[in-house]
Motif scaffolding. Structure first.
Motif, mmCIF file in Angstrom:
data_model
loop_
_atom_site.group_PDB
_atom_site.id
_atom_site.type_symbol
_atom_site.label_atom_id
_atom_site.label_comp_id
_atom_site.label_asym_id
_atom_site.label_seq_id
_atom_site.Cartn_x
_atom_site.Cartn_y
_atom_site.Cartn_z
ATOM 1 N N GLY A 202 28.224 9.217 -10.760
ATOM 2 C CA GLY A 202 29.675 9.092 -10.841
ATOM 3 C C GLY A 202 30.209 9.268 -12.248
ATOM 4 N N LEU A 203 29.580 8.609 -13.218
ATOM 5 C CA LEU A 203 30.098 8.641 -14.587
ATOM 6 C C LEU A 203 29.875 9.998 -15.257
ATOM 7 N N VAL A 204 28.718 10.606 -15.048
ATOM 8 C CA VAL A 204 28.451 11.909 -15.661
ATOM 9 C C VAL A 204 29.372 12.971 -15.067
ATOM 10 N N ALA A 205 29.556 12.939 -13.772
ATOM 11 C CA ALA A 205 30.468 13.904 -13.163
ATOM 12 C C ALA A 205 31.882 13.726 -13.694
ATOM 13 N N ARG A 206 32.312 12.506 -13.852
ATOM 14 C CA ARG A 206 33.669 12.242 -14.346
ATOM 15 C C ARG A 206 33.823 12.737 -15.785
ATOM 16 N N ALA A 207 32.770 12.619 -16.566
ATOM 17 C CA ALA A 207 32.837 13.100 -17.942
ATOM 18 C C ALA A 207 33.046 14.610 -18.005
ATOM 19 N N HIS A 208 32.732 15.311 -16.925
ATOM 20 C CA HIS A 208 32.917 16.757 -16.858
ATOM 21 C C HIS A 208 34.134 17.142 -16.024
ATOM 22 N N VAL B 266 0.806 -1.222 0.000
ATOM 23 C CA VAL B 266 0.000 0.000 0.000
ATOM 24 C C VAL B 266 0.841 1.274 0.000
ATOM 25 N N ASN B 267 2.043 1.232 0.564
ATOM 26 C CA ASN B 267 2.919 2.404 0.595
ATOM 27 C C ASN B 267 4.322 2.027 0.163
ATOM 28 N N ALA B 268 5.028 3.004 -0.340
ATOM 29 C CA ALA B 268 6.363 2.781 -0.884
ATOM 30 C C ALA B 268 7.436 2.792 0.190
ATOM 31 N N ALA B 269 8.568 2.177 -0.161
ATOM 32 C CA ALA B 269 9.795 2.415 0.589
ATOM 33 C C ALA B 269 10.242 3.838 0.289
ATOM 34 N N ALA B 270 10.788 4.519 1.297
ATOM 35 C CA ALA B 270 11.180 5.920 1.123
ATOM 36 C C ALA B 270 12.616 6.114 1.585
ATOM 37 N N ASP B 271 13.454 6.562 0.673
ATOM 38 C CA ASP B 271 14.857 6.838 0.981
ATOM 39 C C ASP B 271 15.180 8.271 0.575
ATOM 40 N N GLU B 272 16.247 8.812 1.137
ATOM 41 C CA GLU B 272 16.721 10.140 0.769
ATOM 42 C C GLU B 272 18.151 10.040 0.260
ATOM 43 N N PHE B 273 18.497 10.922 -0.667
ATOM 44 C CA PHE B 273 19.851 10.896 -1.206
ATOM 45 C C PHE B 273 20.436 12.298 -1.258
ATOM 46 N N THR B 274 21.769 12.337 -1.203
ATOM 47 C CA THR B 274 22.516 13.578 -1.394
ATOM 48 C C THR B 274 23.642 13.313 -2.385
ATOM 49 N N ILE B 275 23.789 14.193 -3.351
ATOM 50 C CA ILE B 275 24.876 14.110 -4.330
ATOM 51 C C ILE B 275 25.761 15.340 -4.142
ATOM 52 N N VAL B 276 27.036 15.115 -3.909
ATOM 53 C CA VAL B 276 28.001 16.205 -3.835
ATOM 54 C C VAL B 276 28.981 16.048 -4.989
ATOM 55 N N VAL B 277 29.004 17.031 -5.885
ATOM 56 C CA VAL B 277 29.919 17.023 -7.022
ATOM 57 C C VAL B 277 31.092 17.948 -6.706
#
Length: 386
Positions: free
Chosen positions: A278-284, A180-191
């Motif tokens: 990871g890959l997109v940041a590395r491409a830049h 009935v309800n989703a799993a809920a997670d939070e994320f942080t990306i630091v470039v």
């Protein structure tokens, strides 16, 4: 057995509803934020009958009503939200910046009414009131209760919850089997890049540009990496970078939410988030660090409990609703992961535009009665299973 028990409990419950309505107003006027719910817990304890009281999860409590032996758990949440109330009622919050904007005041009052009815009814199955702190924040109060040996000592055969839901008409209740309800997670990306003067971009590795491309690339995760019959939510909600218009900063960051309806999808989305960032940041010419905070697991309703409770709803004056699933999350899922569980959604739509967590959200007086009756339906369903 359940029909006879219901015939005795319903009149006892009705007798308790006026006092429960007054208690709801007292709770609404004096909300406590997550982790600070001691005064709310103590107020509820003064209204609850009880053979045993155990403090749990810091500011929570387990209260046994009806003697020893196997029992049925009914959960209600203690905490309010950091919202400034705009309802204008005379019993509005007296604490600026705090408000019961998610209906927890209704849930608590309804649980007290049911507990008092059980205490007044001969041969009723014992009930354990689970007064849960920290539903609105991490770390989860339900997780702490689920992991506590105190809960195991209560010998619960099932755990029941009911939550107000303004997407359903008043008087309708959804007791949906399965997920009935989703799993809920939070994320942080630091470039992390290499900052410098904005007039000389060729001498920098711009983390702002890299992060922008990461965010755009992440939009493909749900549409291309998840089975469309399963789905998920990956939402970026905050951005932070820089302190001056003519300076390329060394870092840029973003954060957001991840929602999923199965463990497999959850793992897949986590993996792709880390990989793409990871890959997109590395491409830049930059590096990305991804931190994922695991929140509530998927909430599953026990099919047997859902079916039996659904059969009782009509007899208790409520209307069984259509199947209701959402990507919302509730840490009741920690409890239903260790016990047969049922979370019901009780309609409170009164025609207004007010929604959960809004400054004008204020279920009417019928909400306490309807939530209490829904809790009774769950209690009777669990009693039948015993």
């Amino acid at each position: 057995m359940s029909a006879r028990l219901a015939a005795r409990l319903l009149p006892a419950l009705e007798k308790e509803l006026p006092a429960a309505g007054e208690l709801r107003r007292r709770l609404h006027a004096s909300p406590d934020l997550s982790g600070q719910e001691g005064p709310t817990r103590d107020l509820v304890l003064t209204e609850l009958p009880g053979d045993e009281v155990h403090e749990v999860a810091g500011t929570g409590a387990l209260v046994r009503i009806g003697g020893p032996g196997p029992a049925i758990g009914i959960r209600a949440e203690l905490d309010a939200l950091a919202v400034t109330e705009l309802t204008g009622v005379v019993w509005a919050s007296t604490r600026p910046g705090r408000m019961h904007a998610c209906g927890h005041d209704v849930h608590l009052a309804a649980l007290v009414a049911l507990a008092r009815a059980v205490a007044a009814t001969r041969d009723a199955v014992p009930l354990v009131a689970v007064l849960q702190p920290r539903e609105e924040t991490y770390p989860s109060g339900a997780r702490d209760i689920a992991e506590s040996p105190l809960l195991a000592g209560e010998r619960l055969t099932a755990i029941i919850g009911a939550h107000v839901q303004p997407t359903l008409p008043s008087g309708e209740v959804a007791a949906t089997p399965g997920t009935v309800n989703a799993a809920a997670d939070e994320f942080t990306i630091v470039v992390s890049g290499r900052g410098g003067h904005a007039a000389y971009p060729h001498l920098t590795s711009d983390p702002v540009l890299a992060l922008a491309h990461v965010i755009v690339a992440l939009q493909r995760v749900v549409s291309r990496d998840v089975d469309p019959t399963s789905s998920a939510v990956l939402g970026v909600s905050t951005l932070a970078a820089g302190s001056a218009p003519n300076v390329v900063p060394d870092e840029a960051s973003a954060s957001g939410t991840l929602r999923s309806m199965s463990d497999g999808v959850r793992e897949r989305v986590h993996d792709r988030l880390r990989e793409i960032a990871g890959l997109v940041a590395r491409a830049h010419g930059c590096e990305a660090t991804v931190t994922i905070t695991h929140g509530e697991p998927v909430l599953h309703n026990d099919p047997g409990l859902a079916a039996r409770a659904g059969a009782h709803l009509g007899m208790l004056g409520l209307t069984p609703s259509r199947t209701l699933q959402s990507f919302g999350a509730d840490d009741f899922s920690y409890l239903s992961a260790v016990l047969p569980g049922l979370m019901m959604f009780v309609g409170v739509d009164d025609g207004s535009a007010a929604r959960l967590h809004g400054a004008r959200f204020l279920p009417d007086d019928d909400a306490v009665r309807n939530v209490a009756r829904a809790m009774l339906a769950g209690y009777l369903a669990a009693a039948e299973a015993m």
